[in-house]
Motif scaffolding. Sequence first.
Motif, PDB file in Angstrom:
ATOM      1  N   LEU A  35       0.809  -1.214   0.000  1.00  0.00           N
ATOM      2  CA  LEU A  35       0.000   0.000   0.000  1.00  0.00           C
ATOM      3  C   LEU A  35       0.845   1.269   0.000  1.00  0.00           C
ATOM      4  N   ALA A  36       1.919   1.296   0.763  1.00  0.00           N
ATOM      5  CA  ALA A  36       2.725   2.516   0.880  1.00  0.00           C
ATOM      6  C   ALA A  36       3.276   2.977  -0.465  1.00  0.00           C
ATOM      7  N   PRO A  37       3.917   2.097  -1.250  1.00  0.00           N
ATOM      8  CA  PRO A  37       4.412   2.583  -2.550  1.00  0.00           C
ATOM      9  C   PRO A  37       3.299   2.972  -3.510  1.00  0.00           C
ATOM     10  N   LEU A  38       2.153   2.284  -3.425  1.00  0.00           N
ATOM     11  CA  LEU A  38       1.028   2.648  -4.290  1.00  0.00           C
ATOM     12  C   LEU A  38       0.538   4.053  -3.960  1.00  0.00           C
ATOM     13  N   LEU A  39       0.344   4.328  -2.683  1.00  0.00           N
ATOM     14  CA  LEU A  39      -0.141   5.649  -2.290  1.00  0.00           C
ATOM     15  C   LEU A  39       0.881   6.738  -2.600  1.00  0.00           C
ATOM     16  N   ALA A  40       2.152   6.438  -2.400  1.00  0.00           N
ATOM     17  CA  ALA A  40       3.186   7.418  -2.726  1.00  0.00           C
ATOM     18  C   ALA A  40       3.168   7.736  -4.219  1.00  0.00           C
ATOM     19  N   HIS A  41       2.944   6.707  -5.036  1.00  0.00           N
ATOM     20  CA  HIS A  41       2.882   6.922  -6.488  1.00  0.00           C
ATOM     21  C   HIS A  41       1.662   7.762  -6.864  1.00  0.00           C
ATOM     22  N   VAL A  42       0.509   7.430  -6.302  1.00  0.00           N
ATOM     23  CA  VAL A  42      -0.700   8.208  -6.584  1.00  0.00           C
ATOM     24  C   VAL A  42      -0.527   9.649  -6.126  1.00  0.00           C
TER      25      VAL A  42
ATOM     26  N   GLY B 166      -3.458  24.236  -2.544  1.00  0.00           N
ATOM     27  CA  GLY B 166      -2.412  23.231  -2.481  1.00  0.00           C
ATOM     28  C   GLY B 166      -2.838  21.896  -3.054  1.00  0.00           C
ATOM     29  N   PRO B 167      -2.016  20.862  -2.833  1.00  0.00           N
ATOM     30  CA  PRO B 167      -2.288  19.540  -3.412  1.00  0.00           C
ATOM     31  C   PRO B 167      -3.650  18.997  -3.001  1.00  0.00           C
ATOM     32  N   VAL B 168      -4.258  18.218  -3.893  1.00  0.00           N
ATOM     33  CA  VAL B 168      -5.539  17.610  -3.583  1.00  0.00           C
ATOM     34  C   VAL B 168      -5.368  16.653  -2.402  1.00  0.00           C
ATOM     35  N   PRO B 169      -6.221  16.742  -1.386  1.00  0.00           N
ATOM     36  CA  PRO B 169      -6.117  15.823  -0.248  1.00  0.00           C
ATOM     37  C   PRO B 169      -6.288  14.376  -0.714  1.00  0.00           C
ATOM     38  N   LEU B 170      -5.416  13.507  -0.228  1.00  0.00           N
ATOM     39  CA  LEU B 170      -5.442  12.093  -0.600  1.00  0.00           C
ATOM     40  C   LEU B 170      -5.761  11.247   0.633  1.00  0.00           C
ATOM     41  N   LEU B 171      -6.741  10.353   0.475  1.00  0.00           N
ATOM     42  CA  LEU B 171      -7.136   9.457   1.559  1.00  0.00           C
ATOM     43  C   LEU B 171      -7.091   8.020   1.075  1.00  0.00           C
ATOM     44  N   VAL B 172      -7.108   7.094   2.015  1.00  0.00           N
ATOM     45  CA  VAL B 172      -7.200   5.675   1.699  1.00  0.00           C
ATOM     46  C   VAL B 172      -8.409   5.110   2.429  1.00  0.00           C
ATOM     47  N   LYS B 173      -9.134   4.195   1.761  1.00  0.00           N
ATOM     48  CA  LYS B 173     -10.308   3.562   2.363  1.00  0.00           C
ATOM     49  C   LYS B 173      -9.966   2.125   2.722  1.00  0.00           C
TER      50      LYS B 173
ATOM     51  N   ASP C  63      -4.083  -4.669  14.671  1.00  0.00           N
ATOM     52  CA  ASP C  63      -2.677  -4.318  14.428  1.00  0.00           C
ATOM     53  C   ASP C  63      -2.483  -3.785  13.011  1.00  0.00           C
ATOM     54  N   ASP C  64      -3.211  -4.349  12.060  1.00  0.00           N
ATOM     55  CA  ASP C  64      -3.095  -3.883  10.680  1.00  0.00           C
ATOM     56  C   ASP C  64      -3.746  -2.508  10.509  1.00  0.00           C
ATOM     57  N   VAL C  65      -4.840  -2.261  11.225  1.00  0.00           N
ATOM     58  CA  VAL C  65      -5.448  -0.926  11.220  1.00  0.00           C
ATOM     59  C   VAL C  65      -4.438   0.098  11.714  1.00  0.00           C
ATOM     60  N   LEU C  66      -3.767  -0.218  12.788  1.00  0.00           N
ATOM     61  CA  LEU C  66      -2.777   0.709  13.352  1.00  0.00           C
ATOM     62  C   LEU C  66      -1.590   0.883  12.415  1.00  0.00           C
ATOM     63  N   ALA C  67      -1.199  -0.190  11.713  1.00  0.00           N
ATOM     64  CA  ALA C  67      -0.101  -0.083  10.758  1.00  0.00           C
ATOM     65  C   ALA C  67      -0.474   0.856   9.609  1.00  0.00           C
ATOM     66  N   VAL C  68      -1.709   0.790   9.155  1.00  0.00           N
ATOM     67  CA  VAL C  68      -2.168   1.713   8.117  1.00  0.00           C
ATOM     68  C   VAL C  68      -2.164   3.143   8.649  1.00  0.00           C
ATOM     69  N   ALA C  69      -2.566   3.325   9.890  1.00  0.00           N
ATOM     70  CA  ALA C  69      -2.548   4.662  10.491  1.00  0.00           C
ATOM     71  C   ALA C  69      -1.132   5.231  10.512  1.00  0.00           C
ATOM     72  N   ASP C  70      -0.175   4.424  10.935  1.00  0.00           N
ATOM     73  CA  ASP C  70       1.217   4.872  10.971  1.00  0.00           C
ATOM     74  C   ASP C  70       1.723   5.210   9.576  1.00  0.00           C
ATOM     75  N   MET C  71       1.373   4.371   8.612  1.00  0.00           N
ATOM     76  CA  MET C  71       1.782   4.617   7.233  1.00  0.00           C
ATOM     77  C   MET C  71       1.183   5.912   6.704  1.00  0.00           C
ATOM     78  N   ALA C  72      -0.093   6.160   7.008  1.00  0.00           N
ATOM     79  CA  ALA C  72      -0.746   7.381   6.550  1.00  0.00           C
ATOM     80  C   ALA C  72      -0.051   8.616   7.116  1.00  0.00           C
ATOM     81  N   LEU C  73       0.349   8.538   8.362  1.00  0.00           N
ATOM     82  CA  LEU C  73       1.088   9.644   8.963  1.00  0.00           C
ATOM     83  C   LEU C  73       2.439   9.828   8.291  1.00  0.00           C
ATOM     84  N   ASP C  74       3.140   8.729   8.053  1.00  0.00           N
ATOM     85  CA  ASP C  74       4.471   8.805   7.432  1.00  0.00           C
ATOM     86  C   ASP C  74       4.404   9.396   6.031  1.00  0.00           C
ATOM     87  N   LEU C  75       3.340   9.050   5.290  1.00  0.00           N
ATOM     88  CA  LEU C  75       3.214   9.523   3.914  1.00  0.00           C
ATOM     89  C   LEU C  75       2.595  10.918   3.815  1.00  0.00           C
TER      90      LEU C  75
END
Length: 348
Positions: A198-205, A219-226, A234-246
């Motif tokens: 997911l991280a490289p896909l979102l970074a590319h988008v 500014g840039p169009v806000p980008l979200l993930v569903k 644990d995977d929900v939290l991992a997505v949260a951390d990734m969203a913050l990092d990106l």
Amino acid sequence: MRGPRVYDRLFEQVLVRMDAEQAHHLTYQALQRGGPVLTRTARLAGTPVVAMGLRFPNRLGLAAGFDKTAQVWDRMPAFGFGHVEIGTVTALAQPGNPQPRLFRLPADRAIVNRRGFNNDGAVAVAERLAARRHRPGAMVLGINIGKSKVVPDDDQAAVEADYEVSAKLLAPLADYLVVNVSSPNTPGLRNLQAVERLAPLLAHVRRVADAAAPDRPGGPVPLLVKIAPDLADDDVLAVADMALDLGLAGIIATNTTIARDGLRSPSSTVEGCGAGGLSGAPLRERATEVVRLLRARVGDELTLIGVGGIDTPDDARERVEAGADLVQVYSGLIYGGPAWPRRVAQQL
């Protein structure tokens, strides 16, 4: 209360006897024909809220799935919606899965769907939106993009190229953009929720969207993930951390579920619906829990949009209290009727 009772009788005596997708098409056609009247008579309800740098007329939105072809989105403020998310839109036009593929479970106030991203494709949707852009400040338009079915999910480069087509065409037309990796109805799509995919896909988008709309006001169009409700905590939290990092603008929680636990409908009825995503009231508890988990993790750094199982104004307030900045509905509209969204928006 006369209006709700009239709709309840119509639903129980007429609509529930129709094929669910046929009823959807009839509603859609009525909205198309009534467009000029509905756009002139829109009266937004509720209290404005600012999120992602955007001013939303109220907290209530129509979730992706209702307007997949971008033909009635601008009619929806007449029913009280402050924002509409169109889609899911794929790069390639596709018919979706074979019919029947949409089913009601009235005893549970739930819907089972396996439509499979049936839509006209990013080119057609972009042309429609460019021809009929919404008035600034009247409402907020989100665009939800997904993977074309023919693209193999195990080919990361092909997946990124597929999302790139949609992002390039639609980012300049969106108030916010959503990457959908959580529908259960496109084979392999949910595999993309793993953070390493997911991280490289979102970074590319993100890069594509920024390049497609370099002069966007604000500014840039806000980008979200569903994301799906079926992710482990644990995977929900991992997505949260990734969203913050990106540096994403937010997360939409949640999509439909593949679970069938605790339903009131007879097991034979549920089994008769077959595979697909379950939405509606049974999703409320888990969808609320996911929002609560996300808010505890991200603090006030991300916008959270709560969707799934909102069947009453109390459900909507519960989602906001759990941490959602905005809420979206779809199944609740089907069971509640055209006056229902305004009642929810007014009580938020």
